[in-house]
Design a protein around this motif. Structure first.
Motif, PDB file in Angstrom:
ATOM      1  N   ILE A   1      39.273  30.956  47.801  1.00 29.05           N
ATOM      2  CA  ILE A   1      40.458  31.002  46.924  1.00 29.05           C
ATOM      3  C   ILE A   1      41.233  29.692  47.036  1.00 29.05           C
ATOM      4  CG2 ILE A   1      42.679  32.133  46.484  1.00 29.05           C
ATOM      5  CD1 ILE A   1      41.338  34.741  47.643  1.00 29.05           C
ATOM      6  N   THR A   2      41.442  29.261  48.275  1.00 33.08           N
ATOM      7  CA  THR A   2      42.250  28.064  48.519  1.00 33.08           C
ATOM      8  C   THR A   2      41.595  26.820  47.919  1.00 33.08           C
ATOM      9  OG1 THR A   2      42.960  29.087  50.582  1.00 33.08           O
ATOM     10  CG2 THR A   2      43.416  26.750  50.339  1.00 33.08           C
ATOM     11  N   LYS A   3      40.265  26.693  48.131  1.00 36.47           N
ATOM     12  CA  LYS A   3      39.580  25.456  47.714  1.00 36.47           C
ATOM     13  C   LYS A   3      39.175  25.460  46.240  1.00 36.47           C
ATOM     14  CE  LYS A   3      37.815  23.816  52.144  1.00 36.47           C
ATOM     15  NZ  LYS A   3      38.305  24.891  53.028  1.00 36.47           N
ATOM     16  N   GLN A   4      38.742  26.626  45.732  1.00 36.17           N
ATOM     17  CA  GLN A   4      38.166  26.649  44.387  1.00 36.17           C
ATOM     18  C   GLN A   4      39.181  26.971  43.289  1.00 36.17           C
ATOM     19  OE1 GLN A   4      34.603  29.078  44.253  1.00 36.17           O
ATOM     20  NE2 GLN A   4      33.877  28.299  46.191  1.00 36.17           N
ATOM     21  N   ILE A   5      40.269  27.662  43.654  1.00 35.96           N
ATOM     22  CA  ILE A   5      41.238  28.074  42.630  1.00 35.96           C
ATOM     23  C   ILE A   5      42.602  27.458  42.905  1.00 35.96           C
ATOM     24  CG2 ILE A   5      42.178  30.057  41.369  1.00 35.96           C
ATOM     25  CD1 ILE A   5      40.119  31.777  43.077  1.00 35.96           C
ATOM     26  N   GLY A   6      43.004  27.484  44.181  1.00 36.40           N
ATOM     27  CA  GLY A   6      44.356  27.087  44.572  1.00 36.40           C
ATOM     28  C   GLY A   6      45.245  28.308  44.582  1.00 36.40           C
ATOM     29  N   ALA A   7      45.746  28.651  45.751  1.00 33.72           N
ATOM     30  CA  ALA A   7      46.562  29.868  45.886  1.00 33.72           C
ATOM     31  C   ALA A   7      47.736  29.870  44.916  1.00 33.72           C
ATOM     32  CB  ALA A   7      47.064  30.002  47.329  1.00 33.72           C
ATOM     33  N   GLU A   8      48.269  28.687  44.645  1.00 34.22           N
ATOM     34  CA  GLU A   8      49.458  28.601  43.780  1.00 34.22           C
ATOM     35  C   GLU A   8      49.139  28.916  42.313  1.00 34.22           C
ATOM     36  OE1 GLU A   8      47.553  24.514  43.979  1.00 34.22           O
ATOM     37  OE2 GLU A   8      47.918  26.203  45.338  1.00 34.22           O
ATOM     38  N   ASN A   9      47.837  29.052  41.977  1.00 27.02           N
ATOM     39  CA  ASN A   9      47.439  29.397  40.607  1.00 27.02           C
ATOM     40  C   ASN A   9      47.071  30.876  40.451  1.00 27.02           C
ATOM     41  OD1 ASN A   9      47.615  26.707  39.568  1.00 27.02           O
ATOM     42  ND2 ASN A   9      45.740  26.229  40.699  1.00 27.02           N
ATOM     43  N   VAL A  10      47.086  31.632  41.549  1.00 21.98           N
ATOM     44  CA  VAL A  10      46.598  33.015  41.518  1.00 21.98           C
ATOM     45  C   VAL A  10      47.741  33.984  41.217  1.00 21.98           C
ATOM     46  CG1 VAL A  10      45.432  34.861  42.810  1.00 21.98           C
ATOM     47  CG2 VAL A  10      44.725  32.474  43.133  1.00 21.98           C
ATOM     48  N   ALA A  11      47.580  34.742  40.143  1.00 16.92           N
ATOM     49  CA  ALA A  11      48.566  35.773  39.781  1.00 16.92           C
ATOM     50  C   ALA A  11      48.352  37.037  40.600  1.00 16.92           C
ATOM     51  CB  ALA A  11      48.461  36.095  38.294  1.00 16.92           C
ATOM     52  N   ALA A  12      47.074  37.452  40.724  1.00 23.51           N
ATOM     53  CA  ALA A  12      46.795  38.741  41.359  1.00 23.51           C
ATOM     54  C   ALA A  12      45.471  38.709  42.114  1.00 23.51           C
ATOM     55  CB  ALA A  12      46.745  39.843  40.306  1.00 23.51           C
ATOM     56  N   ILE A  13      45.439  39.465  43.204  1.00 20.82           N
ATOM     57  CA  ILE A  13      44.201  39.789  43.907  1.00 20.82           C
ATOM     58  C   ILE A  13      44.011  41.298  43.747  1.00 20.82           C
ATOM     59  CG2 ILE A  13      43.073  39.946  46.168  1.00 20.82           C
ATOM     60  CD1 ILE A  13      44.603  37.433  47.010  1.00 20.82           C
ATOM     61  N   ILE A  14      42.857  41.697  43.213  1.00 20.07           N
ATOM     62  CA  ILE A  14      42.607  43.114  42.915  1.00 20.07           C
ATOM     63  C   ILE A  14      41.407  43.606  43.710  1.00 20.07           C
ATOM     64  CG2 ILE A  14      42.154  44.810  41.095  1.00 20.07           C
ATOM     65  CD1 ILE A  14      43.153  42.775  39.053  1.00 20.07           C
ATOM     66  N   ILE A  15      41.582  44.720  44.428  1.00 17.51           N
ATOM     67  CA  ILE A  15      40.469  45.288  45.187  1.00 17.51           C
ATOM     68  C   ILE A  15      40.595  46.813  45.254  1.00 17.51           C
ATOM     69  CG2 ILE A  15      41.600  45.064  47.462  1.00 17.51           C
ATOM     70  CD1 ILE A  15      38.758  44.286  48.558  1.00 17.51           C
ATOM     71  N   GLU A  16      39.447  47.473  45.272  1.00 13.08           N
ATOM     72  CA  GLU A  16      39.398  48.906  45.555  1.00 13.08           C
ATOM     73  C   GLU A  16      39.400  49.068  47.076  1.00 13.08           C
ATOM     74  OE1 GLU A  16      35.964  50.514  42.783  1.00 13.08           O
ATOM     75  OE2 GLU A  16      35.712  48.395  43.250  1.00 13.08           O
ATOM     76  N   PRO A  17      40.339  49.819  47.654  1.00 14.00           N
ATOM     77  CA  PRO A  17      40.364  49.977  49.117  1.00 14.00           C
ATOM     78  C   PRO A  17      39.099  50.647  49.666  1.00 14.00           C
ATOM     79  CG  PRO A  17      42.477  50.562  48.183  1.00 14.00           C
ATOM     80  CD  PRO A  17      41.537  50.400  47.030  1.00 14.00           C
ATOM     81  N   VAL A  18      38.441  51.482  48.867  1.00 13.28           N
ATOM     82  CA  VAL A  18      37.042  51.863  49.101  1.00 13.28           C
ATOM     83  C   VAL A  18      36.343  51.574  47.783  1.00 13.28           C
ATOM     84  CG1 VAL A  18      35.407  53.704  49.637  1.00 13.28           C
ATOM     85  CG2 VAL A  18      37.628  53.674  50.771  1.00 13.28           C
ATOM     86  N   LEU A  19      35.360  50.674  47.798  1.00 11.23           N
ATOM     87  CA  LEU A  19      34.718  50.253  46.555  1.00 11.23           C
ATOM     88  C   LEU A  19      33.876  51.395  46.001  1.00 11.23           C
ATOM     89  CD1 LEU A  19      35.431  47.575  48.153  1.00 11.23           C
ATOM     90  CD2 LEU A  19      33.688  46.501  46.742  1.00 11.23           C
ATOM     91  N   GLY A  20      34.080  51.741  44.742  1.00 12.33           N
ATOM     92  CA  GLY A  20      33.448  52.912  44.142  1.00 12.33           C
ATOM     93  C   GLY A  20      32.041  52.653  43.642  1.00 12.33           C
ATOM     94  N   GLU A  21      31.923  52.180  42.394  1.00 14.45           N
ATOM     95  CA  GLU A  21      30.601  51.962  41.799  1.00 14.45           C
ATOM     96  C   GLU A  21      29.750  51.014  42.639  1.00 14.45           C
ATOM     97  OE1 GLU A  21      29.537  53.475  38.861  1.00 14.45           O
ATOM     98  OE2 GLU A  21      31.420  54.566  38.999  1.00 14.45           O
ATOM     99  N   GLY A  22      30.393  50.122  43.385  1.00  9.42           N
ATOM    100  CA  GLY A  22      29.663  49.162  44.221  1.00  9.42           C
ATOM    101  C   GLY A  22      28.915  49.800  45.379  1.00  9.42           C
ATOM    102  N   GLY A  23      29.173  51.086  45.654  1.00  8.94           N
ATOM    103  CA  GLY A  23      28.396  51.771  46.691  1.00  8.94           C
ATOM    104  C   GLY A  23      29.231  52.424  47.772  1.00  8.94           C
ATOM    105  N   PHE A  24      30.496  52.789  47.454  1.00 12.09           N
ATOM    106  CA  PHE A  24      31.373  53.444  48.432  1.00 12.09           C
ATOM    107  C   PHE A  24      31.493  52.595  49.700  1.00 12.09           C
ATOM    108  CE2 PHE A  24      31.567  58.155  46.977  1.00 12.09           C
ATOM    109  CZ  PHE A  24      31.781  57.729  45.675  1.00 12.09           C
ATOM    110  N   ILE A  25      31.656  51.295  49.489  1.00 11.22           N
ATOM    111  CA  ILE A  25      31.778  50.361  50.607  1.00 11.22           C
ATOM    112  C   ILE A  25      33.210  50.422  51.128  1.00 11.22           C
ATOM    113  CG2 ILE A  25      31.699  47.922  51.267  1.00 11.22           C
ATOM    114  CD1 ILE A  25      29.786  47.610  48.728  1.00 11.22           C
ATOM    115  N   GLU A  26      33.350  50.708  52.422  1.00 10.53           N
ATOM    116  CA  GLU A  26      34.653  50.602  53.078  1.00 10.53           C
ATOM    117  C   GLU A  26      34.747  49.189  53.635  1.00 10.53           C
ATOM    118  OE1 GLU A  26      36.017  54.026  55.716  1.00 10.53           O
ATOM    119  OE2 GLU A  26      33.844  54.170  55.819  1.00 10.53           O
ATOM    120  N   PRO A  27      35.657  48.350  53.134  1.00  8.74           N
ATOM    121  CA  PRO A  27      35.763  47.011  53.715  1.00  8.74           C
ATOM    122  C   PRO A  27      35.973  47.105  55.234  1.00  8.74           C
ATOM    123  CG  PRO A  27      37.078  47.165  51.725  1.00  8.74           C
ATOM    124  CD  PRO A  27      36.613  48.562  52.050  1.00  8.74           C
ATOM    125  N   ALA A  28      35.233  46.283  55.978  1.00  6.77           N
ATOM    126  CA  ALA A  28      35.306  46.324  57.442  1.00  6.77           C
ATOM    127  C   ALA A  28      36.742  46.135  57.899  1.00  6.77           C
ATOM    128  CB  ALA A  28      34.402  45.240  58.034  1.00  6.77           C
TER     129      ALA A  28
END
Length: 444
Positions: A211-238
């Motif tokens: 994010i920092t190198k490729q986009i620049g944090a100052e350009n980011v409006a939102a970070i969006i994540i599913e706290p348990v990813l659904g269609e992706g396979g019920f992945i619980e982020p570690a």
């Protein structure tokens, strides 16, 4: 309405003759792009049982994709929605408002994480909620970039297809997609190269670095994540991953959006899955389980962020429809009355114990994961290589369907069997459904 007997019963092959007849009609009238997991046509849905037009009764481990958490015809949902139908079906909240919309927004302010001042806006579908969360975040931050994650799913509109990771069937052939969307790694413990125990901090560091190198944090409006990813396979982020991402967002004036469309409303044993690590999102999107099967969705968040969009900038003809709002109030009433968070935890402990016993017998079960009544098994060719085994997932689902148990597949590699039983399902039905799954393993 007479209750559907809570027992599995097969009187014909699946699908039966009446379902096949309806399927033939459907092929002539319904667009081919609209698929179905199982072409049995529903007559009644109640508790943990779906009764089809042929009189077969199937155990429901899908809940219409985590929608009918309180059952398909919950008393409070039917009672409140029926009363509202008799009064009026629609006025459009943007023309003349009504109390039900306000009541739902008040309930969301009470139930969602955090004790800050909150406001909500209501919509029709999960994709609409996510799309509006982006609009709100951009209005608030005056920035454009949106960051999402590998394996994430956020909907089927043009913008939400851009946010979604998986090409087939969601994105294939439908581009070009909305710009200013950037994808970074997620903490997928089972497949993390250095092992699950290192995954949370390492994945967070990688994501933040990108994010920092490729986009620049100052350009980011939102970070969006599913706290348990659904269609992706019920992945619980570690563990540790989400708190690190939230801290980075807070430090850089980025709106953190928890997409709780599949994981919300008691599904994981808490009102919202982000509560597990004490996450307080700036905005939270909800739909699916919110209204007992009626189409409703919401964006809820910090009052000052929600108020950033100009008057008239948010809305939609049907958003927060009065009948759907009545259904939501009935659904929330049922969740509280029956303590469905506790019920979801009971479902988890029963399912994980049974699935763990199966894993000892069948080495194609590479991973068992999820929380509450949002449980999945990832199927692999062998445990050492972890090569995805989508063929096994498809064959197992087919075998379960033939025996009258509705199960769904998911996952970026199509190799995950997911279980989303209604939170009101009886323990006997839960065990019987698991017996059928175990028998399917023996044959497949």
């Amino acid at each position: 309405m007479t209750a559907v007997p809570q027992e599995r019963k097969l009187v014909t092959a699946i699908p039966g003759p009446k379902s096949q007849e309806l399927q033939a009609r459907r092929l002539g009238a319904v667009a081919g792009g609209v698929g179905s997991v199982l072409p049995v046509f529903t007559k009644r849905l109640d508790g943990g049982i779906l009764e089809d037009v042929d009189g077969n009764r199937l155990i429901d481990f899908g809940s219409g994709i985590a929608v009918t958490s309180v059952g398909g015809s919950a008393e409070a949902v039917v009672r409140r929605a029926t009363a509202q139908l008799a009064d009026f079906t629609h006025t459009c909240f943007m023309v003349t408002p009504y109390e039900g919309y306000v009541e739902v927004c008040e309930a969301l302010a009470e139930l969602t994480p955090g004790d800050h001042a909150k406001k909500s806006a209501l919509f029709n579908s999960g994709a609409e909620a996510v799309e509006n969360a982006v609009k709100i975040a951009r209005a608030y931050t005056k920035r454009q970039a949106v960051v999402v994650f590998d394996h994430g799913y956020h909907g089927r509109t043009n913008l939400t297809m851009a946010l979604t990771a998986k090409n087939m069937p969601y994105k294939h052939g439908f581009g070009p997609f909305a710009p200013e969307v950037y994808r970074v790694p997620v903490a997928y413990g089972y497949r993390w190269p250095t092992g699950a125990e290192n995954c949370g901090p390492e994945a967070a560091a990688q994501a933040i670095d990108q994010i920092t190198k490729q986009i620049g944090a100052e350009n980011v409006a939102a970070i969006i994540i599913e706290p348990v990813l659904g269609e992706g396979g019920f992945i619980e982020p570690a563990k540790g991953f989400l708190p690190a991402i939230v801290e980075f967002a807070n430090d850089n004036g980025i709106v953190f959006v928890a997409d709780e469309i599949q994981s919300g409303f008691c599904r994981t044993g808490q009102w919202f899955a982000c509560e597990d690590e004490g996450i307080v999102p700036d905005l939270i999107t909800t739909a699916k389980g919110i209204a007992g099967g009626l189409p409703l969705a919401a964006v809820t968040g910090r009052a000052e962020i929600m108020d950033a969009a100009h008057a008239g900038g948010l809305g939609g003809t049907y958003g927060g429809n009065p009948v759907a709002c009545a259904g939501a109030l009935g659904s929330i009433e049922t969740m509280k009355e029956l303590d469905l968070n506790a019920k979801a935890k009971e479902i988890e402990s029963l399912m994980k114990a049974r699935l763990s016993a199966m894993q000892e017998k069948y080495e194609i079960i590479g991973d068992i994961r999820g929380r509450g009544a949002m449980i999945a098994i990832e199927l692999v060719k062998d445990p050492a290589s972890k090569t995805p085994n989508p063929e096994a997932a498809a064959a197992l689902a087919k075998a379960c369907h033939a025996e009258g148990v509705i199960v769904l597949t998911c996952g970026t590699y199509g190799n995950v069997l997911r279980f989303l039983p209604p939170l009101v399902i009886g323990e006997d039905l839960l065990n019987e459904g698991l017996d059928v799954i175990e028998a399917a393993f023996a044959t497949v």
